[in-house]
Design an enzyme around this catalytic site. Structure first.
Site, PDB file in Angstrom:
ATOM      1  N   HIS A   1      -0.914   3.509   4.941  1.00 58.50           N
ATOM      2  CA  HIS A   1      -1.893   4.274   4.219  1.00 58.50           C
ATOM      3  C   HIS A   1      -1.726   5.560   4.966  1.00 58.50           C
ATOM      4  O   HIS A   1      -1.923   5.843   6.212  1.00 58.50           O
ATOM      5  CB  HIS A   1      -3.100   3.623   4.268  1.00 58.50           C
ATOM      6  CG  HIS A   1      -4.007   4.169   3.211  1.00 58.50           C
ATOM      7  ND1 HIS A   1      -4.664   5.567   3.275  1.00 58.50           N
ATOM      8  CD2 HIS A   1      -4.485   3.880   1.872  1.00 58.50           C
ATOM      9  CE1 HIS A   1      -5.266   5.811   2.368  1.00 58.50           C
ATOM     10  NE2 HIS A   1      -5.310   4.734   1.478  1.00 58.50           N
TER      11      HIS A   1
ATOM     12  N   ASP B   1       1.529   0.255  -5.003  1.00 58.59           N
ATOM     13  CA  ASP B   1       0.426   0.573  -5.891  1.00 58.59           C
ATOM     14  C   ASP B   1       0.178   1.907  -6.450  1.00 58.59           C
ATOM     15  O   ASP B   1      -0.079   2.173  -7.539  1.00 58.59           O
ATOM     16  CB  ASP B   1      -0.901   0.176  -5.107  1.00 58.59           C
ATOM     17  CG  ASP B   1      -1.340   0.990  -4.022  1.00 58.59           C
ATOM     18  OD1 ASP B   1      -0.393   1.614  -3.462  1.00 58.59           O
ATOM     19  OD2 ASP B   1      -2.447   1.027  -3.501  1.00 58.59           O
ATOM     20  N   HIS B   2       0.808   2.791  -5.599  1.00 56.24           N
ATOM     21  CA  HIS B   2       0.788   4.298  -5.964  1.00 56.24           C
ATOM     22  C   HIS B   2       1.521   5.196  -4.991  1.00 56.24           C
ATOM     23  O   HIS B   2       2.166   4.474  -4.050  1.00 56.24           O
ATOM     24  CB  HIS B   2      -0.668   4.978  -6.134  1.00 56.24           C
ATOM     25  CG  HIS B   2      -1.583   4.726  -5.031  1.00 56.24           C
ATOM     26  ND1 HIS B   2      -1.289   5.327  -3.852  1.00 56.24           N
ATOM     27  CD2 HIS B   2      -2.141   3.898  -4.654  1.00 56.24           C
ATOM     28  CE1 HIS B   2      -2.257   5.012  -2.887  1.00 56.24           C
ATOM     29  NE2 HIS B   2      -2.733   3.911  -3.440  1.00 56.24           N
TER      30      HIS B   2
ATOM     31  N   GLU C   1       0.796  -1.177  -0.054  1.00 57.99           N
ATOM     32  CA  GLU C   1      -0.086   0.172   0.049  1.00 57.99           C
ATOM     33  C   GLU C   1       0.895   1.401  -0.108  1.00 57.99           C
ATOM     34  O   GLU C   1       1.878   1.350   0.827  1.00 57.99           O
ATOM     35  CB  GLU C   1      -1.043   0.023   1.332  1.00 57.99           C
ATOM     36  CG  GLU C   1      -1.819   1.223   1.291  1.00 57.99           C
ATOM     37  CD  GLU C   1      -2.588   1.509   0.019  1.00 57.99           C
ATOM     38  OE1 GLU C   1      -3.265   0.387  -0.493  1.00 57.99           O
ATOM     39  OE2 GLU C   1      -2.673   2.607  -0.588  1.00 57.99           O
TER      40      GLU C   1
ATOM     41  N   THR D   1      -5.655   2.707  -5.199  1.00 58.68           N
ATOM     42  CA  THR D   1      -5.636   1.133  -5.089  1.00 58.68           C
ATOM     43  C   THR D   1      -6.515   0.511  -6.089  1.00 58.68           C
ATOM     44  O   THR D   1      -5.829  -0.555  -6.886  1.00 58.68           O
ATOM     45  CB  THR D   1      -6.144   0.792  -3.652  1.00 58.68           C
ATOM     46  OG1 THR D   1      -5.163   1.345  -2.687  1.00 58.68           O
ATOM     47  CG2 THR D   1      -5.965  -0.836  -3.573  1.00 58.68           C
TER      48      THR D   1
END
Ligand code: GP9
Ligand code: MN
Length: 731
Positions: A465, A524-525, A304, A349
């Site tokens: 996150h 993911d980013h 994440e 996500t």
């Protein structure tokens, strides 16, 4: 007067004074009776008045409906309300739509028809509320227009088991409607003449305006608390939590209508250009990599918000992610990429998941998962691996299943198992978006060991996150000292994630899964947004004063590694690529040719791999240039260059056109749901109805039992004993 006109004539002679007294007494009685009658009439009129006071009626009915909605919010739905602002928004959110709908009552001049209108509004709204309550008890989700029109899920939820889904307190959803109906019948039967002065139109309009104002206040508060709530639609329950059930129903209706009208005009002709593009863009695999992981379990680890700069980074002399570093730097068993970029849009996500699972881009706005995922046709990784190589599939995630609409989308992707928050210990600490990764990963074992091998499994971590919440118990790592808490704590949660993985891998090694698996690990980013990058710059040894768009773009690098125990030909790969390229790459490593599928990326190992990385907004990066909003930067120097002067304008132009074409063809494919017209030979269309994510452990145990000696699950192979004890204690 009494003497002349006596009220009665006594038979016997009565003394005159007594006679007068008696007369007086009778007279008084008559007057009093008259008084009583008058009082009764006044009382009746008051009742009538109350029943016919429109403001009072509107207020009572609205208040009761508001109370029922709050009852549902707290008792029947679980909306994950956190903090006083969210609680406040929750409490006010039924007001606007209730006033707007019930307020129609004020516009109807005649009293009785007005009452009927109000009753129908109340009934309709209660029906919507109650339908959702029942549906939620079965599906932990809200009723969508699609599910009503399709009738499939609603009927499954409402028929048959509907009685079983009812609860005693449900009486409170209906009590006021029943009383209202009773009063209506009474008034209509007994008080035919009942009427009330109509409300002035200006007042009725004022109430509607008040409703609109309340709604805009509600919306602004929500947007402040959850930016891009409507553009991104993270989760149906978010819209309900922030804007209420009616607003959700209307919003959902508008969205459904939009997609339906796009799809109604779609035909298989739309596929021609798409097929032309993907066929000519296809890159054949490098034979030396093709099938190197054939037959192995696939373990996908979704890191994440994890960016590439964390790899090999040190804080106070300590590596932030020593375990991931050891994998990345294993130049034998790992093929790792250092020029790999995320390509997500607003779907974050879910966009990453979509690209990796389907080989198509996310949408230019919002999340494909939430907007189209419920009923799109996909040819996705779990389905392909299952049909071509007999893989079992599962996702593990410590957040609720409805987030990003996963509970629906995964079925369309062909996922057989989805272990969401409900499968994990309910007492586990919930930090932000889900339970802590260490708890989640440890508890997956009880489910994982019952899956038939080979399996394709995805572990969606979540503790790293934003806003990177930490405590000193779980996150014992020095923070950065930039003064920006988001940036500072990011390394602490990243370190935590790294430790979670080390523990998970310890278990996988001890249980023997590790040796027989391929690990695909990716970020993911971004975790640090562009607006915070300058604060990070110094920690990266960069100058914040010269930081610009080019640097922001370079920060979109995320890790991608294929770790294959026993493989000896690894090493860092420098070719450029993005999330769209992962699916064909993985399939080829597994010995499955991706050619017949519609996918927009190319195998990262193929000599023909297209190294242009498309961002969702149309910008792109090539090994030499970074193109941002029509401006060209040279990667080597980071300087803005004049493409024309360098004679690269036509090259850049060609790339730009191709990027835009790929994005728009992918959008067309998904928005028009064109894969329903294209089923490659040998592929069987996915029927989402076949999947049900309840009681998965029971189902998997039944499969083990049915297969007997043939069962390939870890549990069966371990002599029908659990391997849970092999997991190291959580530190
Ligand atoms: C929630 C998680 C976070 O389940 O996947 O999604 P994001 O906010 O990163 O898109
Ligand atoms: Mn994410």
């Amino acid at each position: 007067i009494l003497k002349e006109k006596p009220l009665f004539k006594p038979k016997n002679k009565i003394e005159p004074s007594i006679q007068i007294n008696m007369h007086f007494f009778i007279f008084c009685s008559i007057v009093e009776t008259d008084n009583l009658i008058e009082k009764e009439v006044i009382r009746m009129n008051r009742v009538k008045k109350a029943f016919s006071n429109r403001w009072l009626i509107l207020l009572t009915v609205s208040l009761l409906f508001w109370a029922k909605t709050i009852l549902a919010y707290y008792v029947d739905f679980s909306l994950g309300v956190e903090g006083s602002i969210q609680t406040f928004i929750l409490w006010i959110n039924p007001i606007a739509t209730t006033l707007l709908l019930f307020g129609v009552f004020l516009y109807v001049k005649k009293f009785k028809p007005a009452l009927i209108v109000l009753f129908l509004m109340d009934l309709l709204n209660t029906l919507i509320l109650y339908l959702n309550v029942i549906f939620y008890r079965e599906f932990t989700d809200f009723v969508t227009i699609k599910s009503i029109l399709g009738f499939s899920k609603v009927s499954q939820g409402i028929s048959g088991s509907s009685f079983a889904l009812m609860k005693v307190h449900d009486i409170f959803y209906w009590l006021d409607v029943i009383i209202f109906l009773g009063i209506l019948i009474y008034l209509f039967a007994k008080h035919k003449e009942i009427a009330s002065k109509p409300i002035k139109k200006t007042f009725a309009v004022a109430v509607s305006c008040l409703a609109a104002l309340t709604f805009s206040i509600n919306l602004s508060l929500s947007e402040a608390n959850r930016p891009q709530l409507l553009q991104r639609t993270f989760d149906r329950s978010y819209i309900v939590k922030y804007l209420g059930l009616d607003a959700f129903t209307v919003y959902d209706g508008i969205k459904t209508e939009q997609t339906n009208s796009v799809r109604a005009h779609a035909s298989s002709n739309g596929l021609t250009d798409i097929l032309k593009y993907t066929k000519s863009h296809y890159a054949a695999p490098d034979p030396s990599k093709y099938g190197i992981a054939k037959g192995k379990n696939i373990i996908v680890i979704h890191l994440e918000s994890f960016q590439q700069f964390l790899i090999n980074m040190k804080v106070d002399g300590q590596e932030v992610t020593p375990f991931l570093n050891s994998l990345e730097n294993d130049n034998k068993q790992t093929l790792a990429f250092d020029n790999f970029f995320h390509e997500v849009g607003q779907g974050k996500t879910s966009d990453a998941e979509n690209m990796l699972e389907t080989g198509t881009f996310g949408l230019s706005q919002g999340s494909l998962f939430t907007q189209l995922g419920s009923d799109n046709t996909f040819q996705a990784a779990p389905a392909i691996l299952n049909q071509e190589a007999g893989y079992t599939s599962a996702v593990f995630h410590g957040n609720v299943g409805s987030f990003w609409n996963r509970d629906h989308v995964y079925k369309n992707l062909g996922y057989q198992n989805f272990f969401d928050r409900s499968y994990f210990n309910q007492a586990d600490e919930n930090l932000g978006y889900g339970i802590l990764d260490k708890d989640m990963l440890k508890e997956t074992v009880g489910h994982l060991e019952h899956l038939q091998q080979p399996f394709y499994t995805k572990f969606l971590t979540v503790t790293n996150h934003t806003p990177y919440l930490t405590d000193d118990k779980n996150f014992n790592f020095p923070a950065l000292k930039t003064g920006n808490s988001t940036v500072d704590d990011y390394v602490r949660t990243a370190h935590y994630l790294d430790e979670s993985l080390r523990q998970f891998f310890d278990y996988l090694k001890a249980s023997g899964v590790y040796q027989n698996s391929i690990f695909m690990i990716y970020g993911d980013h971004f975790g640090i947004s562009d607006s915070n990058n300058k604060d990070l710059a110094k920690a990266l040894g960069k100058d914040p004063t010269t930081w610009d768009k080019f640097d922001d773009a370079q920060m979109q690098r995320v890790p991608l590694m294929f770790h294959i125990p026993g493989y000896t030909n690894g090493g860092i790969q420098h070719q450029y690529g993005g999330e769209i390229d992962v699916l064909p790459t993985l399939l080829h490593l597994m010995g499955i040719d991706s050619q017949k599928y519609i996918q927009f990326g190319t195998d990262l190992f193929s000599p023909k791999h297209d190294q242009t990385v498309a961002f969702r907004n149309g910008d792109f990066i090539t090994p030499n240039y970074t193109e941002l909003g029509g401006e060209t930067y040279e990667n080597k120097t980071g300087e803005k260059v004049d493409a024309k002067a360098l004679d690269i304008a036509s090259e850049i132009d060609k790339e730009q056109k191709q990027v835009k074409q790929a994005l728009s063809l992918s959008d067309k494919l998904n928005q028009e749901n064109l894969l329903r017209f294209y089923t490659p030979e040998g592929f069987t269309l996915i029927d989402p109805q076949k999947y049900d994510y309840h009681d998965l452990d029971k189902k998997n145990a039944a499969i083990e039992k049915e297969k007997g000696n043939q069962s390939t699950s870890l549990y069966s192979k371990n002599g029908n004993k659990t391997t849970a004890a092999l997991y190291p204690p959580i530190q």
